[in-house]
Scaffold this motif. Structure first.
Motif, PDB file in Angstrom:
ATOM      1  N   ALA A 102      -1.755  -8.018  -6.127  1.00 54.81           N
ATOM      2  CA  ALA A 102      -2.440  -6.820  -5.627  1.00 54.81           C
ATOM      3  C   ALA A 102      -2.178  -6.718  -4.128  1.00 54.81           C
ATOM      4  O   ALA A 102      -2.358  -7.687  -3.389  1.00 54.81           O
ATOM      5  CB  ALA A 102      -3.940  -6.924  -5.896  1.00 54.81           C
ATOM      6  N   MET A 103      -1.755  -5.532  -3.677  1.00 52.36           N
ATOM      7  CA  MET A 103      -1.437  -5.336  -2.257  1.00 52.36           C
ATOM      8  C   MET A 103      -1.661  -3.878  -1.867  1.00 52.36           C
ATOM      9  O   MET A 103      -1.850  -3.006  -2.722  1.00 52.36           O
ATOM     10  CB  MET A 103       0.017  -5.727  -1.985  1.00 52.36           C
ATOM     11  CG  MET A 103       1.037  -4.928  -2.778  1.00 52.36           C
ATOM     12  SD  MET A 103       2.732  -5.420  -2.426  1.00 52.36           S
ATOM     13  CE  MET A 103       2.709  -7.136  -2.869  1.00 52.36           C
ATOM     14  N   LEU A 104      -1.635  -3.637  -0.563  1.00 51.02           N
ATOM     15  CA  LEU A 104      -1.730  -2.266  -0.084  1.00 51.02           C
ATOM     16  C   LEU A 104      -0.500  -1.475  -0.520  1.00 51.02           C
ATOM     17  O   LEU A 104       0.617  -2.010  -0.558  1.00 51.02           O
ATOM     18  CB  LEU A 104      -1.819  -2.240   1.442  1.00 51.02           C
ATOM     19  CG  LEU A 104      -3.189  -2.521   2.076  1.00 51.02           C
ATOM     20  CD1 LEU A 104      -3.050  -2.578   3.584  1.00 51.02           C
ATOM     21  CD2 LEU A 104      -4.184  -1.442   1.676  1.00 51.02           C
ATOM     22  N   GLU A 105      -0.700  -0.187  -0.813  1.00 54.60           N
ATOM     23  CA  GLU A 105       0.438   0.646  -1.221  1.00 54.60           C
ATOM     24  C   GLU A 105       1.434   0.840  -0.090  1.00 54.60           C
ATOM     25  O   GLU A 105       2.586   1.197  -0.323  1.00 54.60           O
ATOM     26  CB  GLU A 105      -0.053   2.001  -1.727  1.00 54.60           C
ATOM     27  CG  GLU A 105      -0.824   2.807  -0.706  1.00 54.60           C
ATOM     28  CD  GLU A 105      -1.372   4.096  -1.277  1.00 54.60           C
ATOM     29  OE1 GLU A 105      -1.151   4.345  -2.490  1.00 54.60           O
ATOM     30  OE2 GLU A 105      -2.035   4.853  -0.538  1.00 54.60           O
ATOM     31  N   THR A 106       0.994   0.575   1.157  1.00 56.02           N
ATOM     32  CA  THR A 106       1.880   0.693   2.323  1.00 56.02           C
ATOM     33  C   THR A 106       2.612  -0.611   2.639  1.00 56.02           C
ATOM     34  O   THR A 106       3.418  -0.667   3.566  1.00 56.02           O
ATOM     35  CB  THR A 106       1.061   1.126   3.548  1.00 56.02           C
ATOM     36  OG1 THR A 106      -0.018   0.192   3.748  1.00 56.02           O
ATOM     37  CG2 THR A 106       0.493   2.531   3.357  1.00 56.02           C
ATOM     38  N   HIS A 107       2.324  -1.656   1.876  1.00 52.41           N
ATOM     39  CA  HIS A 107       2.987  -2.945   2.101  1.00 52.41           C
ATOM     40  C   HIS A 107       4.475  -2.788   1.783  1.00 52.41           C
ATOM     41  O   HIS A 107       4.849  -2.137   0.803  1.00 52.41           O
ATOM     42  CB  HIS A 107       2.370  -4.000   1.182  1.00 52.41           C
ATOM     43  CG  HIS A 107       2.727  -5.407   1.540  1.00 52.41           C
ATOM     44  ND1 HIS A 107       4.007  -5.920   1.379  1.00 52.41           N
ATOM     45  CD2 HIS A 107       1.973  -6.424   2.058  1.00 52.41           C
ATOM     46  CE1 HIS A 107       4.020  -7.181   1.763  1.00 52.41           C
ATOM     47  NE2 HIS A 107       2.800  -7.515   2.183  1.00 52.41           N
TER      48      HIS A 107
END
Length: 292
Positions: free
Chosen positions: A169-174
């Motif tokens: 799970a990560m930021l969509e901007t990663h």
């Protein structure tokens, strides 16, 4: 006084005629008259005015006794039905332990199906870690648990109901979010958000093992107890998280989930119970779990 006395009395009271009552009860008229006389002798009052040898009328005491007899037989029927339902597992109480992880996938489906089939069973739910569920089962505080093996207590019955891979799970901007699958090795410099090991040592060790496959030790910069809190911290840009794939059902603005390129350890979910504490309700619940 026996139940037959009540049934015989009600038949005569409703028919107001011994012959018709005897016919309805499928017995001869003389024995019926004798039973009513015995009942009156036991009560010490007359229940009927005998207009003729066969035709009768209720006395005031008889009218009162008729209403009470109706209630007694209704209560008996209720007791019989309640006992039968309990014996068939259609009524009773079931105390269920569960981890937060199963609320995103398995548990809601199972509970909905069980409620549809057995609406009169009272379900008492308690969120517990796997270790807490083992202790609660040993102390008879719950009847069944949804936990994640391995278990410390090998005397408990367990049945695997799901296995799932780990995801990221990560930021969509990663930068890595652009990839459909992510290699474990690419996470070497990432800050991880994790739960304390004591809450779920099995899952914790599987995540550590996955990072070891990439030849690095995960750098935990933030800890949280609840899975939804972990994902909330991911959305705040505090780091990334590795979690079972069912967590994808927890949607949070700005957070995306990506599969891992390598083969990951499988997170197992099992139902756990004490065989010696098996009840009809628990049997029905296990049948629903297996059907789902």
């Amino acid at each position: 006084m026996e139940l037959r006395h009540l049934r015989y009395f009600i038949a005569v009271a409703e028919e107001l005629h011994f012959s018709r009552a005897a016919e309805r009860l499928h017995i001869a008229q003389p024995p019926l008259s004798q039973q009513i006389q015995q009942l009156e002798a036991q009560l010490g009052v007359e229940l009927f005015h005998r207009k003729t040898k066969r035709q009768v009328q209720l006395t005031e005491a008889g009218q009162v006794f008729l209403q009470e007899a109706y209630q007694l037989l209704a209560q008996l029927q209720k007791a019989i039905e309640l006992t039968q339902k309990t014996g068939r597992g259609e009524k009773g109480q079931l105390r269920i332990g569960f981890t937060s992880l199963v609320t995103y996938d398995l548990l809601p489906v199972i509970l909905r199906r069980f409620r549809e089939q057995f609406p009169e069973v009272e379900l008492i739910l308690q969120e517990l870690t796997t270790t807490q569920q083992e202790q609660a089962l040993q102390e008879r505080r719950i009847h069944i648990g949804f936990a994640h093996p391995p278990l410390e207590d090998n005397t408990l019955n367990q049945e695997c109901i799901q296995q799932e891979a780990l995801i990221v799970a990560m930021l969509e901007t990663h930068p890595l979010a652009e990839q459909e699958k992510i290699s474990v090795r690419s996470l070497v410099n990432e800050n991880f958000i994790m739960f304390p090991r004591y809450l779920g040592p099995g899952l914790y060790d599987q995540i550590v093992s996955l990072c070891q496959q990439g030849n690095f030790s995960l750098k935990v910069t933030q800890e949280a107890i609840q899975m939804q809190t972990i994902i909330g911290l991911v959305s705040a840009g505090m780091g990334i998280a590795i979690a079972p794939s069912s967590l994808q059902n927890l949607q949070r603005v700005g957070v995306v989930y990506r599969a891992v390129e390598e083969k990951t350890p499988l997170v197992e979910t099992a139902v756990v119970w004490q065989q010696e504490d098996m009840t009809p309700v628990l049997q029905k619940f296990l049948q629903v779990v297996r059907s789902v």
